[in-house]
Motif scaffolding. Sequence first.
Motif, PDB file in Angstrom:
ATOM      1  N   MET A   1       8.073   5.500   8.034  1.00 54.37           N
ATOM      2  CA  MET A   1       8.084   5.642   6.584  1.00 54.37           C
ATOM      3  C   MET A   1       7.053   6.670   6.162  1.00 54.37           C
ATOM      4  O   MET A   1       5.971   6.748   6.738  1.00 54.37           O
ATOM      5  N   SER A   2       7.387   7.468   5.179  1.00 57.62           N
ATOM      6  CA  SER A   2       6.442   8.441   4.664  1.00 57.62           C
ATOM      7  C   SER A   2       5.272   7.745   3.997  1.00 57.62           C
ATOM      8  O   SER A   2       5.451   6.904   3.114  1.00 57.62           O
ATOM      9  N   GLY A   3       4.045   8.104   4.427  1.00 55.30           N
ATOM     10  CA  GLY A   3       2.866   7.538   3.789  1.00 55.30           C
ATOM     11  C   GLY A   3       2.798   7.916   2.324  1.00 55.30           C
ATOM     12  O   GLY A   3       2.254   7.190   1.498  1.00 55.30           O
ATOM     13  N   ALA A   4       3.370   9.074   1.987  1.00 55.86           N
ATOM     14  CA  ALA A   4       3.371   9.515   0.596  1.00 55.86           C
ATOM     15  C   ALA A   4       4.174   8.578  -0.278  1.00 55.86           C
ATOM     16  O   ALA A   4       3.823   8.327  -1.443  1.00 55.86           O
ATOM     17  N   PHE A   5       5.270   8.027   0.260  1.00 54.91           N
ATOM     18  CA  PHE A   5       6.097   7.126  -0.540  1.00 54.91           C
ATOM     19  C   PHE A   5       5.373   5.809  -0.794  1.00 54.91           C
ATOM     20  O   PHE A   5       5.382   5.298  -1.911  1.00 54.91           O
ATOM     21  N   LEU A   6       4.750   5.257   0.228  1.00 50.20           N
ATOM     22  CA  LEU A   6       3.997   4.013   0.041  1.00 50.20           C
ATOM     23  C   LEU A   6       2.884   4.218  -0.981  1.00 50.20           C
ATOM     24  O   LEU A   6       2.662   3.375  -1.853  1.00 50.20           O
ATOM     25  N   LYS A   7       2.204   5.342  -0.897  1.00 51.65           N
ATOM     26  CA  LYS A   7       1.149   5.638  -1.865  1.00 51.65           C
ATOM     27  C   LYS A   7       1.726   5.770  -3.267  1.00 51.65           C
ATOM     28  O   LYS A   7       1.151   5.275  -4.240  1.00 51.65           O
ATOM     29  N   ALA A   8       2.897   6.406  -3.378  1.00 48.13           N
ATOM     30  CA  ALA A   8       3.527   6.583  -4.684  1.00 48.13           C
ATOM     31  C   ALA A   8       3.936   5.242  -5.282  1.00 48.13           C
ATOM     32  O   ALA A   8       3.761   5.007  -6.485  1.00 48.13           O
ATOM     33  N   VAL A   9       4.492   4.359  -4.448  1.00 50.01           N
ATOM     34  CA  VAL A   9       4.893   3.034  -4.935  1.00 50.01           C
ATOM     35  C   VAL A   9       3.673   2.235  -5.373  1.00 50.01           C
ATOM     36  O   VAL A   9       3.674   1.598  -6.438  1.00 50.01           O
ATOM     37  N   SER A  10       2.615   2.255  -4.576  1.00 50.57           N
ATOM     38  CA  SER A  10       1.397   1.509  -4.917  1.00 50.57           C
ATOM     39  C   SER A  10       0.786   2.032  -6.212  1.00 50.57           C
ATOM     40  O   SER A  10       0.349   1.239  -7.071  1.00 50.57           O
ATOM     41  N   THR A  11       0.768   3.344  -6.374  1.00 51.87           N
ATOM     42  CA  THR A  11       0.225   3.946  -7.597  1.00 51.87           C
ATOM     43  C   THR A  11       1.083   3.592  -8.803  1.00 51.87           C
ATOM     44  O   THR A  11       0.564   3.275  -9.882  1.00 51.87           O
ATOM     45  N   ALA A  12       2.404   3.619  -8.619  1.00 56.77           N
ATOM     46  CA  ALA A  12       3.314   3.272  -9.706  1.00 56.77           C
ATOM     47  C   ALA A  12       3.137   1.820 -10.121  1.00 56.77           C
ATOM     48  O   ALA A  12       3.114   1.496 -11.324  1.00 56.77           O
ATOM     49  N   MET A  13       3.012   0.917  -9.157  1.00 62.58           N
ATOM     50  CA  MET A  13       2.812  -0.493  -9.467  1.00 62.58           C
ATOM     51  C   MET A  13       1.481  -0.714 -10.183  1.00 62.58           C
ATOM     52  O   MET A  13       1.375  -1.574 -11.073  1.00 62.58           O
ATOM     53  N   GLU A  14       0.486   0.054  -9.818  1.00 67.14           N
ATOM     54  CA  GLU A  14      -0.813  -0.050 -10.485  1.00 67.14           C
ATOM     55  C   GLU A  14      -0.706   0.366 -11.945  1.00 67.14           C
ATOM     56  O   GLU A  14      -1.363  -0.215 -12.817  1.00 67.14           O
ATOM     57  N   ARG A  15       0.137   1.335 -12.234  1.00 70.38           N
ATOM     58  CA  ARG A  15       0.338   1.754 -13.621  1.00 70.38           C
ATOM     59  C   ARG A  15       1.111   0.686 -14.396  1.00 70.38           C
ATOM     60  O   ARG A  15       0.849   0.455 -15.571  1.00 70.38           O
ATOM     61  N   ILE A  16       2.075   0.058 -13.746  1.00 69.26           N
ATOM     62  CA  ILE A  16       2.881  -0.974 -14.399  1.00 69.26           C
ATOM     63  C   ILE A  16       2.065  -2.236 -14.640  1.00 69.26           C
ATOM     64  O   ILE A  16       2.112  -2.833 -15.718  1.00 69.26           O
ATOM     65  N   ALA A  17       1.302  -2.651 -13.633  1.00 65.37           N
ATOM     66  CA  ALA A  17       0.522  -3.891 -13.702  1.00 65.37           C
ATOM     67  C   ALA A  17      -0.806  -3.670 -12.991  1.00 65.37           C
ATOM     68  O   ALA A  17      -0.921  -3.941 -11.787  1.00 65.37           O
ATOM     69  N   PRO A  18      -1.816  -3.157 -13.700  1.00 65.47           N
ATOM     70  CA  PRO A  18      -3.112  -2.890 -13.069  1.00 65.47           C
ATOM     71  C   PRO A  18      -3.645  -4.130 -12.342  1.00 65.47           C
ATOM     72  O   PRO A  18      -3.685  -5.223 -12.905  1.00 65.47           O
TER      73      PRO A  18
END
Length: 280
Positions: A1-18
């Motif tokens: 899996m691309s590490g960039a995708f996991l980072k993007a998902v984690s960052t997106a979730m942080e924006r949705i629910a800090p």
Amino acid sequence: MSGAFLKAVSTAMERIAPLRLAESFDNVGLLLETPLRQSKRHRVMLTIDLTTAVVDESIKKEASVIVAYHPTIFTGLKSFTMANPLQASLLRCAASGISVFCPHTALDCTWGGINDWLAEGVIGNKDSGVIRPLEHEKYSPSGDSEGALGRLVTLKAPISMDALEKRIKEHLKLPQIQVGYSTIEPTKPVETVAICAGSGGSVFRGKKADVYFTGEMQHHEVLAAVAAGTNVILCGHTNTERGYLPILASKLESQLQTAAFNEVFDIVVSESDKHPLQIV
């Protein structure tokens, strides 16, 4: 899996629910990060619980990240073995290159999160009531209000318990719910409803409302509530959470698109994730 995708998902979730909104007892965030594997397409599987069936489905559908609402790990583990079903699920995810992110109470507290979704179901028409925090608000480092634990709905026009029960069943798509009626004024119209996704007994303690609406409460918490004049509506723990997953999918997709993640991805809601109890 691309590490960039996991980072993007984690960052997106942080924006949705800090994650800073999560309760102190909770264990949220990226709980399982797997070794990278190459994939032509990235897939996020949304679920409430990381059950064996959900892991089977995630492997079959080649998910690269599971966002599991309930934490897969709550306390420190001294071992990982296949004898323990939850540990076995995590080991199978690791072996298949699937990472696991858990938001839990951060997603409860955030504005626009699960508790607001439940409150909207109580109001019916958005102009028919007011939604307020049930407990103290939580703020960002810059001083902006980000959320609160629980919600208190005040209806502009009181309704009967029958009408409220119908609204909740329609919103949660449930044929049946459990109701405890006040022993003082069981026919009193409902004006205020205290709300907490999942298990709300401790959150409701000391709070005044005509109705407590949650997934589950302890037996003596229900007895105390109805004796004090408060009606209780219980819908099953995960039944108050699962219906929010399609909304979360839309929010996550929007955040990833906004972040301009330029690899192919999709987000799916688990078909195997279900409430563990049935009425027979």
